[in-house]
Design an enzyme around this catalytic site. Structure first.
Site, PDB file in Angstrom:
ATOM      1  N   LYS A 240       0.706  -1.514   0.208  1.00 45.34           N
ATOM      2  CA  LYS A 240       0.425  -0.080  -0.638  1.00 45.34           C
ATOM      3  C   LYS A 240       1.038   1.634   0.076  1.00 45.34           C
ATOM      4  O   LYS A 240       2.111   1.396   0.559  1.00 45.34           O
ATOM      5  CB  LYS A 240      -0.789   0.370   1.476  1.00 45.34           C
ATOM      6  CG  LYS A 240      -1.622  -1.033   1.036  1.00 45.34           C
ATOM      7  CD  LYS A 240      -2.894  -0.816   2.842  1.00 45.34           C
ATOM      8  CE  LYS A 240      -3.733  -2.067   2.560  1.00 45.34           C
ATOM      9  NZ  LYS A 240      -5.029  -1.426   1.910  1.00 45.34           N
ATOM     10  N   ARG A 314     -10.404 -11.328   2.800  1.00 44.07           N
ATOM     11  CA  ARG A 314     -11.310 -12.914   1.514  1.00 44.07           C
ATOM     12  C   ARG A 314     -10.216 -13.916   2.281  1.00 44.07           C
ATOM     13  O   ARG A 314     -10.994 -14.897   1.995  1.00 44.07           O
ATOM     14  CB  ARG A 314     -11.857 -11.981   0.251  1.00 44.07           C
ATOM     15  CG  ARG A 314     -11.026 -11.900  -0.667  1.00 44.07           C
ATOM     16  CD  ARG A 314     -11.508 -11.039  -1.962  1.00 44.07           C
ATOM     17  NE  ARG A 314     -11.218 -10.140  -1.769  1.00 44.07           N
ATOM     18  CZ  ARG A 314     -11.858  -8.988  -2.147  1.00 44.07           C
ATOM     19  NH1 ARG A 314     -11.501  -9.642  -3.269  1.00 44.07           N
ATOM     20  NH2 ARG A 314     -11.697  -7.686  -1.990  1.00 44.07           N
TER      21      ARG A 314
END
Length: 461
Positions: A240, A314
């Site tokens: 990120k 997820r």
């Protein structure tokens, strides 16, 4: 500080709630000295405004709290809490002006207004306590407020003190408090016990990945709660940028919300069997990080092509959901700070959820409105299933294109919950970006109170 109501033995200052259209009518019924004081103060009954009225000895005799207009009230919630910071320490009692259908909401907001995250700065909260209004279940609201404050504390704690081991300790403490059973699968044992994707995401960190499990209750319908516990998310090898990494201590907000909700359920003694599952990891970068284009095999046997290591939440949820479904729950819920797409869709103030069950949706929508915990249904849109099927593997963890990102993430998770499981997924933000009444800037629970309110109807309690 544990939020509490004032005790009946405490001398309470009367509170009169006045909206824009009710002030003059209230004044007309008051002695001349009070009329003179209010007019002289220039008090306007706007939301967040309060006016202390002195008695003959100079001490507060009463307080006016503004309630704005109906249009203004539609723009927020917990309106009385906006005035609490301006009040001196003491006990207060609402004696007039508050609409009956807003009593519980405003009482809870008053409780939550006492929340302060003071682990590091040591700032004490104000001691402005409300006498429980008539007809309100004070003990229930105090339990709900305590669960919310637990969620806030966990999210607000930085990753240096809230890694996987600290999240485990918080869950263990909660289990001990309520007499729940507690177990953890740690590190390489995840591979031996067939939780390969939880292990893959967390193996690069020096803080071992783990699956935390808590079980409580021995009768009634079974509720399984699954909370994303990514205690810090660098994005992995798809690192990120700094601006996006700044709030990643809150990436365990799903786990924090599950623990807060679990506290409410257990403390209230709901007649259910509760299972809470938290895959707790840190998505770090090292020589053994999982990589883009890797293909992972999940607990369920489905293979997953990794097209972005920053779509890790997820993956850990998938193994936990597959495990939860093996226990044949009557209802399974996942809570996760999962996608920026959900925030783009409906902003930070609303908890979006996905379900194929119209009865659950109706219950949640009604409950959210009732308890001032706004939720919004997004679709499990079956035509997007093709987007999560890359061809080289069963599933793609990060479909290209970016459209419908919250939906494709939810569809991914539904594959692991299974066709036979009654399943609902929440994609929450878990953060209050700017201070609001009863919600200081920082970690915040989303969806938990709506779920608590909806559960009796959904589970037939």
């Amino acid at each position: 500080m544990t939020p509490r109501f004032a005790q009946s033995s405490e001398a309470a200052i009367p509170v009169h709630v006045v909206d824009k259209h009710a002030l003059q009518d209230w004044l007309d019924r008051q002695p001349a000295r009070i009329q003179t004081w209010v007019h002289g103060s220039g008090f306007k009954p706007a939301i967040g405004k309060a006016l202390l009225i002195p008695g003959a000895e100079g001490m507060p005799e009463a307080v006016l709290i503004g309630y704005g207009t109906e249009v203004q009230r539609k723009r927020g919630r917990f309106h009385l809490a906006a005035a609490v910071p301006s009040l001196p320490d003491g006990a207060y009692e609402i004696v007039s002006g508050l609409p009956e259908d807003r009593v519980e909401e405003e009482a809870l907001g008053w409780l939550l207004s006492s929340y302060v995250f003071n682990r590091y700065a040591g700032n004490g909260g104000a001691e402005v306590h409300l006498l429980p209004p008539a007809g309100v279940d004070a003990a229930r609201l105090e339990i709900i407020a305590a669960g919310e404050c637990l969620t806030r504390d966990l999210i607000n704690t930085p990753a240096c003190d809230m890694g996987p081991e600290a999240l485990e300790a918080a869950a263990a403490q909660l289990a001990a408090e309520h007499g729940a059973t507690f177990a953890v699968i740690l590190g390489d044992d995840l591979l031996e016990r067939n939780f390969p994707m939880i292990h893959a995401v967390g193996r690069a960190s020096d803080k071992a990945p783990r699956l935390i499990e808590m079980n409580w209750g021995d009768s009634g319908p079974k509720l399984t709660l699954v909370g994303k516990g990514v205690c810090f998310d660098t994005g992995g090898l798809n690192l990120k940028p700094g601006a996006s990494m700044g709030l990643m201590k809150k990436d365990m907000g799903g786990a924090a919300t599950v623990l807060g909700l679990a506290h409410m359920i257990m403390a209230l003694g709901l007649p259910i069997r509760l299972q809470a599952l938290i895959p707790a990891v840190e998505n770090a970068v090292s020589g053994n990080s999982f990589r883009p284009q890797d293909i992972l095999t999940s607990r369920k046997g489905l293979t997953v092509e990794i097209n972005n290591t920053d779509a890790e939440g997820r993956l850990v949820l998938a193994d936990a959901l597959a495990y939860g479904a093996e226990g044949d729950p009557d209802l399974m819920l996942s809570m996760a700070t999962l996608t920026g797409a959900a925030r783009v869709a409906i902003g930070p103030d609303i908890a979006p959820y996905f379900t194929d069950d119209d009865a659950i949706a109706a219950a949640l929508d009604g409950a959210g409105a009732k308890v001032a915990d706004p939720v919004w249904r997004l679709p499990f849109w079956d035509p997007y299933e093709d987007d999560i099927e890359p061809g080289i593997a069963d599933l793609d963890n990060a479909p290209k294109g970016g459209f419908g990102g919250a939906i494709t993430a939810a569809l991914f998770l539904r594959r692991f919950a299974g066709d036979d499981t009654r399943y609902t997924h929440f994609d929450i933000y878990g953060w209050q970006p700017k201070a609001a009444p009863a919600r200081p800037k920082g970690g915040v629970g989303m969806g938990a109170r709506a779920l608590l309110e909806a559960l009796p109807g959904v589970l037939g309690l």
